[in-house]
Motif scaffolding. Sequence first.
Motif, PDB file in Angstrom:
ATOM      1  N   ASP A 126       0.836  -1.204   0.000  1.00 45.96           N
ATOM      2  CA  ASP A 126       0.000   0.000   0.000  1.00 45.96           C
ATOM      3  C   ASP A 126       0.867   1.249   0.000  1.00 45.96           C
ATOM      4  O   ASP A 126       0.534   2.246  -0.647  1.00 45.96           O
ATOM      5  N   LEU A 127       1.984   1.185   0.718  1.00 43.94           N
ATOM      6  CA  LEU A 127       2.764   2.391   0.980  1.00 43.94           C
ATOM      7  C   LEU A 127       4.256   2.078   1.009  1.00 43.94           C
ATOM      8  O   LEU A 127       4.694   1.136   1.669  1.00 43.94           O
ATOM      9  N   LEU A 128       5.013   2.888   0.305  1.00 45.67           N
ATOM     10  CA  LEU A 128       6.468   2.921   0.416  1.00 45.67           C
ATOM     11  C   LEU A 128       6.853   4.237   1.065  1.00 45.67           C
ATOM     12  O   LEU A 128       6.465   5.304   0.588  1.00 45.67           O
ATOM     13  N   VAL A 129       7.604   4.175   2.156  1.00 42.21           N
ATOM     14  CA  VAL A 129       8.079   5.378   2.844  1.00 42.21           C
ATOM     15  C   VAL A 129       9.576   5.494   2.636  1.00 42.21           C
ATOM     16  O   VAL A 129      10.325   4.536   2.845  1.00 42.21           O
ATOM     17  N   ILE A 130      10.012   6.683   2.221  1.00 40.90           N
ATOM     18  CA  ILE A 130      11.421   6.946   1.936  1.00 40.90           C
ATOM     19  C   ILE A 130      11.921   8.034   2.880  1.00 40.90           C
ATOM     20  O   ILE A 130      11.282   9.080   3.010  1.00 40.90           O
ATOM     21  N   GLY A 131      13.076   7.799   3.528  1.00 34.65           N
ATOM     22  CA  GLY A 131      13.618   8.899   4.316  1.00 34.65           C
ATOM     23  C   GLY A 131      14.382   8.485   5.553  1.00 34.65           C
ATOM     24  O   GLY A 131      15.115   7.503   5.549  1.00 34.65           O
ATOM     25  N   ASP A 132      14.175   9.237   6.624  1.00 35.22           N
ATOM     26  CA  ASP A 132      15.026   9.165   7.806  1.00 35.22           C
ATOM     27  C   ASP A 132      14.510   8.187   8.850  1.00 35.22           C
ATOM     28  O   ASP A 132      13.313   8.041   9.059  1.00 35.22           O
ATOM     29  N   ALA A 133      15.471   7.533   9.504  1.00 31.78           N
ATOM     30  CA  ALA A 133      15.176   6.632  10.613  1.00 31.78           C
ATOM     31  C   ALA A 133      16.355   6.676  11.576  1.00 31.78           C
ATOM     32  O   ALA A 133      17.506   6.571  11.153  1.00 31.78           O
ATOM     33  N   ASN A 134      16.070   6.838  12.847  1.00 30.13           N
ATOM     34  CA  ASN A 134      17.141   6.954  13.839  1.00 30.13           C
ATOM     35  C   ASN A 134      16.580   6.746  15.235  1.00 30.13           C
ATOM     36  O   ASN A 134      15.366   6.880  15.449  1.00 30.13           O
ATOM     37  N   PRO A 135      17.433   6.453  16.208  1.00 29.19           N
ATOM     38  CA  PRO A 135      16.966   6.472  17.592  1.00 29.19           C
ATOM     39  C   PRO A 135      16.726   7.908  18.048  1.00 29.19           C
ATOM     40  O   PRO A 135      17.480   8.819  17.692  1.00 29.19           O
ATOM     41  N   ASP A 136      15.669   8.101  18.808  1.00 30.90           N
ATOM     42  CA  ASP A 136      15.399   9.363  19.492  1.00 30.90           C
ATOM     43  C   ASP A 136      15.655   9.186  20.979  1.00 30.90           C
ATOM     44  O   ASP A 136      15.192   8.201  21.582  1.00 30.90           O
ATOM     45  N   VAL A 137      16.363  10.115  21.577  1.00 26.09           N
ATOM     46  CA  VAL A 137      16.455  10.203  23.032  1.00 26.09           C
ATOM     47  C   VAL A 137      15.664  11.438  23.437  1.00 26.09           C
ATOM     48  O   VAL A 137      16.039  12.567  23.094  1.00 26.09           O
ATOM     49  N   ILE A 138      14.543  11.207  24.117  1.00 31.65           N
ATOM     50  CA  ILE A 138      13.628  12.295  24.474  1.00 31.65           C
ATOM     51  C   ILE A 138      13.743  12.544  25.973  1.00 31.65           C
ATOM     52  O   ILE A 138      13.509  11.643  26.788  1.00 31.65           O
ATOM     53  N   VAL A 139      14.113  13.755  26.347  1.00 32.77           N
ATOM     54  CA  VAL A 139      14.335  14.110  27.743  1.00 32.77           C
ATOM     55  C   VAL A 139      13.515  15.347  28.081  1.00 32.77           C
ATOM     56  O   VAL A 139      13.523  16.339  27.340  1.00 32.77           O
ATOM     57  N   GLY A 140      12.794  15.295  29.203  1.00 30.41           N
ATOM     58  CA  GLY A 140      12.039  16.471  29.610  1.00 30.41           C
ATOM     59  C   GLY A 140      10.900  16.109  30.540  1.00 30.41           C
ATOM     60  O   GLY A 140      10.757  14.955  30.947  1.00 30.41           O
ATOM     61  N   PRO A 141      10.077  17.081  30.856  1.00 29.39           N
ATOM     62  CA  PRO A 141      10.247  18.483  30.466  1.00 29.39           C
ATOM     63  C   PRO A 141      11.258  19.213  31.343  1.00 29.39           C
ATOM     64  O   PRO A 141      11.366  18.935  32.528  1.00 29.39           O
ATOM     65  N   LEU A 142      12.003  20.128  30.718  1.00 33.95           N
ATOM     66  CA  LEU A 142      12.927  20.962  31.472  1.00 33.95           C
ATOM     67  C   LEU A 142      12.148  22.055  32.189  1.00 33.95           C
ATOM     68  O   LEU A 142      11.241  22.660  31.623  1.00 33.95           O
ATOM     69  N   ALA A 143      12.526  22.325  33.423  1.00 31.19           N
ATOM     70  CA  ALA A 143      11.846  23.363  34.193  1.00 31.19           C
ATOM     71  C   ALA A 143      12.393  24.752  33.882  1.00 31.19           C
ATOM     72  O   ALA A 143      11.760  25.761  34.188  1.00 31.19           O
ATOM     73  N   GLU A 144      13.568  24.808  33.264  1.00 29.94           N
ATOM     74  CA  GLU A 144      14.203  26.083  32.938  1.00 29.94           C
ATOM     75  C   GLU A 144      15.014  25.897  31.665  1.00 29.94           C
ATOM     76  O   GLU A 144      15.195  24.766  31.197  1.00 29.94           O
ATOM     77  N   PRO A 145      15.508  26.993  31.068  1.00 36.30           N
ATOM     78  CA  PRO A 145      16.287  26.845  29.831  1.00 36.30           C
ATOM     79  C   PRO A 145      17.499  25.944  30.020  1.00 36.30           C
ATOM     80  O   PRO A 145      18.058  25.852  31.109  1.00 36.30           O
ATOM     81  N   LEU A 146      17.903  25.299  28.926  1.00 37.20           N
ATOM     82  CA  LEU A 146      19.070  24.431  28.956  1.00 37.20           C
ATOM     83  C   LEU A 146      20.299  25.248  29.346  1.00 37.20           C
ATOM     84  O   LEU A 146      20.549  26.321  28.792  1.00 37.20           O
ATOM     85  N   ALA A 147      21.060  24.741  30.315  1.00 33.43           N
ATOM     86  CA  ALA A 147      22.212  25.474  30.842  1.00 33.43           C
ATOM     87  C   ALA A 147      23.507  24.766  30.472  1.00 33.43           C
ATOM     88  O   ALA A 147      23.630  23.547  30.624  1.00 33.43           O
ATOM     89  N   PHE A 148      24.469  25.529  29.963  1.00 36.71           N
ATOM     90  CA  PHE A 148      25.810  25.011  29.752  1.00 36.71           C
ATOM     91  C   PHE A 148      26.652  25.335  31.001  1.00 36.71           C
ATOM     92  O   PHE A 148      26.100  25.644  32.045  1.00 36.71           O
ATOM     93  N   GLY A 149      27.976  25.270  30.910  1.00 33.37           N
ATOM     94  CA  GLY A 149      28.813  25.494  32.075  1.00 33.37           C
ATOM     95  C   GLY A 149      28.888  24.282  32.976  1.00 33.37           C
ATOM     96  O   GLY A 149      29.107  24.408  34.187  1.00 33.37           O
ATOM     97  N   GLN A 150      28.691  23.090  32.400  1.00 32.02           N
ATOM     98  CA  GLN A 150      28.791  21.827  33.120  1.00 32.02           C
ATOM     99  C   GLN A 150      27.795  21.715  34.273  1.00 32.02           C
ATOM    100  O   GLN A 150      28.025  21.034  35.268  1.00 32.02           O
TER     101      GLN A 150
END
Length: 321
Positions: free
Chosen positions: A6-30
Amino acid sequence: MPPAYDLLVIGDANPDVIVGPLAEPLAFGQREQLADSGTLTLGGSAAIMACGAARLGLTVAFAGRVGDDDAGRYVRDELTAHGVDTRALTLDPARPTPLTVVLTRGEDRAILTSPGTLTATSGRDVPHDLLTRSRHVHAASFFLQPRLAEDLPGLFATARAHGATTSLDTQDDPSGAWDPAALHTVLAGTDILLPNAREARHLAGPGGDTPELAATILAARVPLVVVKNGADGALCHDGRGLSTTPALTLTPLDTVDTVGAGDSFDAGFVAATLHGHPAHRALTFAAVCGALSTRAHGGTRAQPTWDEALAHTTLSGAPTS
């Protein structure tokens, strides 16, 4: 010879790592930040759409490329477990499988992708017999796969010459260029365009300031434009008029994760269309599929069956192919 899929799908496939929800903006600085949940799941717009369509009862084949590594084998095994034929999923010995990290905060999310094999995926990864023996061909993540993007007009032309219909969900353009020349070429062979509201505005260009205006502009280039508009539902334009549907609101439906909801919407729209439903009914069915997919973390874990989605729509019974 009758279609094999019925259907051929062409394109992207990968593992997703989904993390959240964050309570504040993503912080760098280790800095160490905590989130309520983290999930490893199958990702990639094309892969999620393929799983959703198989869950709805379509016979589905997938064509694409992942690395010959643990992540690639995980992708292959997950697609197979969802009932998708993966014989055309190439395992590349030289490049790694793409990886995506999704960080959620409220209703928004940030998406970080390492392209891996996406830059090597091309029309050579799509077997000719799948193009010529599928009722419908869907492609996703146009801008993440530059070699495939170049080949896609030819792939669509071959599929259409053998009686198939085609659809495209471009997804976002990380470069922000939204190349008009490349889009003009691929849209000329696309039967159904499936952007979200933000993407539709970019694809439409000047004058496409609202989803309705963008759909109207794009309907001059593509036979059917279907725009996903989040909490405001969805709309479609066939060059003659506009149809709309509200977002599904259920109690006690608890929206856990919206990742992949648009891809599940795509699966619902294509499935309903292949079953012979007109665009306005397919639109409602697709909105239900997208909403129900948000009941669990990741894009595939809560995708509905045909009967589950049908229970929340006005379609008059399960049609036959």
